[in-house]
Design an enzyme around this catalytic site. Sequence first.
Site, mmCIF file in Angstrom:
data_model
loop_
_atom_site.group_PDB
_atom_site.id
_atom_site.type_symbol
_atom_site.label_atom_id
_atom_site.label_comp_id
_atom_site.label_asym_id
_atom_site.label_seq_id
_atom_site.Cartn_x
_atom_site.Cartn_y
_atom_site.Cartn_z
ATOM 1 N N GLU A 132 0.804 -1.237 0.000
ATOM 2 C CA GLU A 132 0.000 0.000 0.000
ATOM 3 C C GLU A 132 0.830 1.277 0.000
ATOM 4 O O GLU A 132 0.572 2.193 0.790
ATOM 5 C CB GLU A 132 -0.967 -0.033 1.200
ATOM 6 C CG GLU A 132 -1.854 -1.268 1.166
ATOM 7 C CD GLU A 132 -2.761 -1.412 2.380
ATOM 8 O OE1 GLU A 132 -2.746 -0.545 3.269
ATOM 9 O OE2 GLU A 132 -3.498 -2.424 2.442
ATOM 10 N N GLU A 239 -6.432 -10.492 -1.355
ATOM 11 C CA GLU A 239 -7.263 -10.220 -0.160
ATOM 12 C C GLU A 239 -8.733 -10.119 -0.542
ATOM 13 O O GLU A 239 -9.455 -9.219 -0.104
ATOM 14 C CB GLU A 239 -6.804 -8.916 0.517
ATOM 15 C CG GLU A 239 -5.332 -8.913 0.888
ATOM 16 C CD GLU A 239 -4.895 -7.670 1.663
ATOM 17 O OE1 GLU A 239 -5.759 -6.913 2.145
ATOM 18 O OE2 GLU A 239 -3.675 -7.472 1.774
HETATM 19 O O1 9MR Z 1 -7.423 -8.013 8.524
HETATM 20 C C1 9MR Z 1 -6.487 -7.187 9.156
HETATM 21 C C2 9MR Z 1 -7.054 -6.661 10.467
HETATM 22 O O2 9MR Z 1 -7.220 -7.722 11.395
HETATM 23 C C3 9MR Z 1 -6.152 -5.591 11.040
HETATM 24 O O3 9MR Z 1 -6.781 -5.007 12.178
HETATM 25 C C4 9MR Z 1 -5.868 -4.533 9.996
HETATM 26 C C5 9MR Z 1 -4.960 -3.459 10.568
HETATM 27 O O4 9MR Z 1 -4.421 -2.636 9.608
HETATM 28 O O5 9MR Z 1 -5.274 -5.137 8.854
HETATM 29 C C6 9MR Z 1 -6.143 -6.034 8.229
HETATM 30 O O6 9MR Z 1 -5.574 -6.539 7.057
HETATM 31 C C7 9MR Z 1 -5.279 -5.578 6.038
HETATM 32 C C8 9MR Z 1 -4.092 -6.095 5.267
HETATM 33 O O7 9MR Z 1 -3.025 -6.363 6.136
HETATM 34 C C9 9MR Z 1 -3.652 -5.113 4.202
HETATM 35 N N1 9MR Z 1 -4.755 -4.738 3.336
HETATM 36 C C10 9MR Z 1 -5.988 -4.344 3.991
HETATM 37 C C11 9MR Z 1 -6.413 -5.398 5.007
HETATM 38 C C12 9MR Z 1 -7.753 -5.042 5.634
HETATM 39 O O8 9MR Z 1 -7.648 -3.855 6.372
#
Ligand code: 9MR
Length: 332
Positions: A132, A239
């Site tokens: 990102e 994802e």
């Molecule tokens: O699913 C993840 C969630 O449990 C966390 O709280 C969050 C924190 O940033 O990150 C989520 O996963 C993310 C992923 O690492 C990167 N792309 C977006 C995902 C959803 O937010």
Amino acid sequence: MGKASLAKAYAPWFKVGAAVNHRTIKSHGPLIVQHFNSVTAENEMKFESLHKRPDSFSFDQADDILDFATSHGIAMRGHTLVWHNQTPSWVFLDDQGRERPRAEMLGIMRHHIHAVVKHYQSKIYCWDVVNEAVADSGDEILRPSPWLKQVGEDYLAQAFWYAYESDNQAALYYNDYNETDPIKREKIYRLVKQLLDQGVPIHGIGMQGHFKLNTINLDHVKAALDRYASLGVRLQITELDISLYDADDRTTDVKSPDPDRLALQADRYGELFALFTEYASVLDAVTLWGVADDENWLDDFPVKGRKDWPLLFDGEHQPKVALKRLLDQVDA
Ligand code: 9MR
């Protein structure tokens, strides 16, 4: 249906993965083993999970997930090495709270990537090296972040080189969201093209695929697959989920999913997977961001505490209409 497997059904085309965590490998273990042949740790391999303090690493939870995967013959992706989120502040600030200069930041980045990638060398088949980094709006390609501010624009190139030095067999990915939006798509394309032109070891683009029922646009998904594939890199959907809510919906009191919306969700999943099979020559894996609707990140986002049903299995771990559609359309 009882014995059917999503991963086996799509094995002629690509791996089918799920994001898992240290709880769901137990609570959702049988479902994961039956239906998926790739996993991604939802949080356990992020910087703050592995390297909370400068002088120590804690691999235990991530290793448990890897052990679960390998003991069931499931491949594992690595997520993620360099990101602006879920990174402890000591990475960016020194003991006095001053921003660390470039040389220190690069030293920390190198140390982290070397330690983590070597720990998992030959066990993890690909890494989201940078996550990102691209700006959602404005003319700039890169989003403002401490990495950009304190290292400079070459922080991505450095990260990919450090990963490559540590494991020259793993596939190294750039991963991002809103990747099918035409404006952001072009920024991601330009970023990855620049890296490739500089000879940086970048092998793939991770298209996150967080969609919503009212904004998902199959033409945009196809255009993004075409555009990224034209760079000659590998692709993965990293994802995937489809929220049942429209983008501007802020209701909070929905107790159960609307059957009409579940049917629409099945249509969209069906169309997406049909499209993905057409790209099997460049698309190596399609990973859902979770296993079943009882545990998914959208329950809290973008509306805190609101329940969502974005995945292929319901809260009781039973197949949803979307899962049946995906199996039926390839005669599994
Ligand atoms: O699913 C993840 C969630 O449990 C966390 O709280 C969050 C924190 O940033 O990150 C989520 O996963 C993310 C992923 O690492 C990167 N792309 C977006 C995902 C959803 O937010």
